[in-house]
Design an enzyme around this catalytic site. Structure first.
Site, short mmCIF file in Angstrom:
data_model
loop_
_atom_site.label_atom_id
_atom_site.label_comp_id
_atom_site.label_asym_id
_atom_site.label_seq_id
_atom_site.Cartn_x
_atom_site.Cartn_y
_atom_site.Cartn_z
N ARG A 128 30.98 -32.17 -1.34
CA ARG A 128 31.92 -33.06 -0.63
C ARG A 128 33.07 -33.52 -1.54
NH1 ARG A 128 31.62 -38.31 -1.40
NH2 ARG A 128 32.40 -39.01 0.60
N TYR A 161 9.82 -28.11 -4.73
CA TYR A 161 10.88 -27.20 -5.20
C TYR A 161 11.27 -26.22 -4.09
CZ TYR A 161 13.46 -23.69 -7.79
OH TYR A 161 14.44 -22.82 -8.20
N LYS A 165 14.90 -25.68 -2.06
CA LYS A 165 15.66 -24.42 -2.00
C LYS A 165 15.79 -23.92 -0.56
CE LYS A 165 16.88 -24.14 -6.24
NZ LYS A 165 18.30 -24.16 -6.66
N VAL A 194 13.79 -15.52 -13.25
CA VAL A 194 14.85 -15.35 -14.25
C VAL A 194 14.43 -16.12 -15.49
CG1 VAL A 194 17.34 -15.53 -14.70
CG2 VAL A 194 16.52 -15.47 -12.32
P1 NDP Z 1 18.17 -23.81 -16.74
O1 NDP Z 1 17.18 -24.91 -16.94
O2 NDP Z 1 18.38 -22.85 -17.84
O3 NDP Z 1 19.57 -24.43 -16.31
C1 NDP Z 1 19.66 -25.51 -15.42
C2 NDP Z 1 21.03 -26.11 -15.50
O4 NDP Z 1 21.10 -27.18 -14.55
C3 NDP Z 1 21.32 -26.69 -16.87
O5 NDP Z 1 22.63 -26.35 -17.24
C4 NDP Z 1 21.20 -28.19 -16.65
O6 NDP Z 1 22.15 -28.86 -17.47
C5 NDP Z 1 21.64 -28.31 -15.19
N1 NDP Z 1 21.17 -29.56 -14.60
C6 NDP Z 1 19.89 -29.95 -14.35
N2 NDP Z 1 19.87 -31.19 -13.85
C7 NDP Z 1 21.16 -31.60 -13.78
C8 NDP Z 1 21.78 -32.79 -13.37
N3 NDP Z 1 21.09 -33.83 -12.90
N4 NDP Z 1 23.14 -32.88 -13.42
C9 NDP Z 1 23.84 -31.83 -13.89
N5 NDP Z 1 23.33 -30.68 -14.31
C10 NDP Z 1 21.99 -30.57 -14.26
O7 NDP Z 1 17.67 -23.05 -15.42
P2 NDP Z 1 18.32 -21.87 -14.55
O8 NDP Z 1 19.55 -21.36 -15.15
O9 NDP Z 1 17.23 -20.94 -14.29
O10 NDP Z 1 18.61 -22.66 -13.22
C11 NDP Z 1 19.86 -22.66 -12.58
C12 NDP Z 1 19.64 -22.65 -11.07
O11 NDP Z 1 18.98 -21.44 -10.71
C13 NDP Z 1 18.76 -23.79 -10.56
O12 NDP Z 1 19.32 -24.26 -9.35
C14 NDP Z 1 17.43 -23.09 -10.28
O13 NDP Z 1 16.69 -23.74 -9.29
C15 NDP Z 1 17.91 -21.73 -9.84
N6 NDP Z 1 16.95 -20.66 -9.90
C16 NDP Z 1 16.31 -20.34 -11.08
C17 NDP Z 1 15.41 -19.30 -11.13
C18 NDP Z 1 14.66 -18.95 -12.34
O14 NDP Z 1 13.64 -18.21 -12.24
N7 NDP Z 1 15.10 -19.35 -13.53
C19 NDP Z 1 15.13 -18.50 -9.91
C20 NDP Z 1 15.83 -18.93 -8.74
C21 NDP Z 1 16.71 -19.95 -8.76
P3 NDP Z 1 21.86 -30.22 -18.30
O15 NDP Z 1 20.41 -30.24 -18.62
O16 NDP Z 1 22.76 -30.10 -19.48
O17 NDP Z 1 22.29 -31.28 -17.35
C1 8X3 Z 2 12.56 -20.03 -9.21
C2 8X3 Z 2 11.91 -18.74 -8.80
O1 8X3 Z 2 9.76 -17.68 -7.95
O2 8X3 Z 2 9.65 -19.20 -9.87
O3 8X3 Z 2 13.44 -20.44 -8.22
O4 8X3 Z 2 10.02 -20.09 -7.67
S1 8X3 Z 2 10.27 -18.94 -8.55
#
Ligand code: NDP
Ligand code: 8X3
Length: 260
Positions: A128, A161, A165, A194
């Site tokens: 938004r 979680y 999603k 990932v």
């Molecule tokens: P990471 O933990 O490596 O990265 C997460 C990022 O989110 C960090 O940069 C963190 O930054 C930021 N973040 C978390 N909380 C906040 C907040 N309150 N405000 C601002 N930034 C925030 O995980 P991923 O790269 O894996 O995750 C990225 C996205 O991908 C997420 O939405 C996750 O659910 C999704 N995802 C991940 C998968 C996986 O298997 N890894 C699979 C599917 C989806 P900081 O801590 O500096 O704030």
């Molecule tokens: C993260 C992927 O399969 O671990 O969104 O839930 S899984």
């Protein structure tokens, strides 16, 4: 800058750019010549990334410390962007996390709040704050929400979680419908496993436990997801991909995985 880029010189905003998928996406977008607003809570990591984007890829980068859970901070920080950064065309709603693997009726309030507040409310707060100016400018904008395979099929110990999603998936669908009379395109990107800091955060810093999630299976890397993000962003303006699921070869969905 890649000479085949259709988005060179445009402005992108990536939430959660300090790590994992967000950081890799910022790098891939920089390779396309996109100037980037990079946000997250860890200021020093944002500054390191700013340096990398500017020196290695020659784009401009604006690091903004921002907790997406805080609606006031989202409004004040994104509402006070310097004029040259206001016209955001590319929004990557990536910030998100999982906390713990407790049964849903046993989740702590802190776990529930942090997942719902970050993954759902935070995404809505940023949306938004950014999308109205895209609409007002009739921008050929693109919004990528990072959902998950977990939003399609729930699993035990992950109900909150998975629920967040699923919400991201339905919010993406609703946003696409609400913007159907504009040039703005909306994609829900749904990755499987990932290897990032994701599991380290989920297991509260227990790196051994986190490592086990990816042992015996070749997980995706954040760079793999970033390639897909950059591909979507760089498509001709008449092409919209509503959703895309990306899994490792040995993962069929959020439940079915094959470990060697
Ligand atoms: P990471 O933990 O490596 O990265 C997460 C990022 O989110 C960090 O940069 C963190 O930054 C930021 N973040 C978390 N909380 C906040 C907040 N309150 N405000 C601002 N930034 C925030 O995980 P991923 O790269 O894996 O995750 C990225 C996205 O991908 C997420 O939405 C996750 O659910 C999704 N995802 C991940 C998968 C996986 O298997 N890894 C699979 C599917 C989806 P900081 O801590 O500096 O704030
Ligand atoms: C993260 C992927 O399969 O671990 O969104 O839930 S899984």
């Amino acid at each position: 800058m890649d000479c085949k880029s259709l988005v060179g010189g445009k402005i992108g905003l990536v939430t959660g750019a300090t790590s994992g998928i967000g950081k890799s996406s910022a790098v891939e977008l920089a390779k396309l010549g996109v100037n980037l607003i990079i946000t997250g809570r860890r200021d020093s990591l944002l500054r390191e990334l700013q340096k990398e984007l500017e020196t290695k890829y020659g784009v401009k980068a604006l690091p903004l410390k921002l907790d997406v859970r805080n609606s006031g901070e989202v409004d004040s920080v994104l509402g006070a962007l310097p004029t040259e950064w206001k016209d955001i065309d590319i929004l990557i709603n990536n910030a998100g996390l999982a906390r713990g693997t407790a049964k849903v009726h046993l989740n702590s309030l802190e776990e529930i709040d942090s997942m719902v507040d970050t993954n759902v409310k935070g995404l809505l707060y940023v949306t938004r704050a950014v999308v109205p100016q895209m609409v007002a400018r009739k921008a050929e904008g693109i919004i990528i929400n990072i959902g998950s395979v977990a939003g399609n099929i729930s699993y035990g110990g992950g109900a909150v979680y998975c629920g967040t999603k699923a919400a991201v998936r339905y919010i993406s669908d609703g946003l696409r419908i609400d913007l159907v009379d504009t040039p703005i395109r909306v994609t829900n990107v749904e990755p499987g496993l990932v290897e990032t800091e994701f599991s380290i955060v989920r297991f509260a810093g227990d790196r051994d436990k986190a490592k086990k999630v990816y042992t015996g299976i070749e997980a995706l890397t954040p760079d793999d997801i970033a390639l897909v993000v950059a591909y979507i962003v760089n498509l001709p303006k008449n092409i919209q991909i509503p959703e895309i699921i990306i899994t490792p070869a040995h993962q069929a969905d959020s439940v079915h995985k094959h470990y060697e």
